[in-house]
Design an enzyme around this catalytic site. Sequence first.
Site, short mmCIF file in Angstrom:
data_model
loop_
_atom_site.label_atom_id
_atom_site.label_comp_id
_atom_site.label_asym_id
_atom_site.label_seq_id
_atom_site.Cartn_x
_atom_site.Cartn_y
_atom_site.Cartn_z
N GLY A 240 58.46 91.01 -41.00
CA GLY A 240 58.18 89.58 -40.88
C GLY A 240 57.02 89.18 -41.76
CB THR A 242 51.35 88.77 -44.69
OG1 THR A 242 52.19 89.37 -45.68
CG2 THR A 242 49.98 89.42 -44.76
N GLY A 245 52.05 90.10 -39.01
CA GLY A 245 51.79 91.53 -39.14
C GLY A 245 50.33 91.88 -38.97
CD GLU A 262 60.98 94.75 -45.23
OE1 GLU A 262 61.42 93.81 -45.93
OE2 GLU A 262 61.69 95.43 -44.47
CB CYS A 296 60.12 90.02 -48.23
SG CYS A 296 60.97 91.45 -47.56
#
Length: 492
Positions: A240, A242, A245, A262, A296
């Site tokens: 998902g 940043t 994350g 990721e 992404c």
Amino acid sequence: MSSATDNPQKLYIGGEWVEPAGGHYEVVNPADESVVGLAPEASRGQVEDAARAAAAAFEGWSRTKPEERAAILDRAADIIQREYEPWAALAQAETGAPTGIARGMQVGVGVARFRRYAKGALEPVERGLPPQVTEAGPMGAASILGALEVRQPVGVVTCITSYNNPWANPAGKVAPALAMGNTVVVKPAPQDPLSVFRMAEALHEAGVPAGVVNVVSGTSVEVGEAAVDSADVDMVSFTGSTGVGQRIAEVCGRTMKRQLMELGGKGAAIVLADADLDAAVMGIGTTFSFYSGQICTAPTRVIVHRSVYEQLVEKLQGYLAFMKVGDPAVRGTVVGPVISAAHRDRVESYVELGKKEGARIAFGGERPVVGTEGKGFYVAPTLLVDCTNDMRVVREEIFGPVVVVVPFDGDEDEAVALANDSDFGLISYVWSADAARAFRVARRLRAGGVGVNTIGRNMEAPFGGFKRSGVGRDVGSYALHAYSEMQSIVWA
């Protein structure tokens, strides 16, 4: 005649289909805004129940023979293949992906990943190391020490998946985690969770023991938070943004949970003066067409030598002119909708921002009208040119069918510097007729992966990012490593 709301989805916890404590919410088709179905809204307590069930099942599953784990994964692949048509149609309805992507890159890749990690369950997990001779000393006489390297399962893994691919992404987490003997709690993206519950159905029918796989969904932030901070969870695998994350990493850091992340990307596509421009355009063009730019790994940030700048822009304009935007279920559609109205507005706001920053719209920029009623969350494939590296549209992930083009005048050193001047480092690309030069540039890029004259990926190569694009590596055998801990056993 039944409707999409006649059979509300239940949660899958401890091998049982459970009524959600928070009721249900509508899953909306981004192509026409119709209701696909009703997804369950889990409570925090139900997420904790799922984690406890996974923890209780771990000992038995981790001790199950690899051949038995492999057989279950293979049977799950057989069941997904059997239900290929209806489940591909569901994936298309949830995501708005064109038919080829819904069939091949979603359900098809899901099947392939279960097959791959059925074999992965049989890969060796032990390796003998060279013996070491120790000298005599205060602790005793000289001896020969043997050593064994053993990969052990991590434990309970929370898998939080992205909305852009409700089959390949969850399968890429669940299958290798199970192959290594872990148990899982899967928290799918709220926009398209129904496909992930079909995956749970396949595993249930395949004979996965109760508690080994659990699926909880919801729109509430506390569902994801509970799946991360549960004391029963040993690892979090997240795909998902940043920003999310980073918040997950903070929570994991408090209890030293293992992480596989990721995160975002802003792929640099370096086009050198000697590049095959047609090949480069075909590669860059996937940004507009593949998941409507919601990927992404897309080459969204083109860095092109001034000597071929105008030619490349002209070729990209020509490519876009033949790219049909429309209903993803209609034959010939190349670009479908983005996932939601909110995301459509976000992407369009970046296009407006680019204009304010001084970029020029070379193609697109308007909102397409699809069908007679004009419903659906469509964004025009948009090309922003005359960009500079300090613009927000160049530096921030847009996650839509938008490409920015930055010219450079100097040598490859300047191109590399521009490419590396980014918070992201997932996948970058280099186009050049000189293979030696292209590889030289590739090795200097701060990215987890680099495509040289291709956008293709080798699915046995390690996948992951530098910088704010993630932590860890997966895909192929690297996924098996990611979902395991290294143990050493030494003996005299």
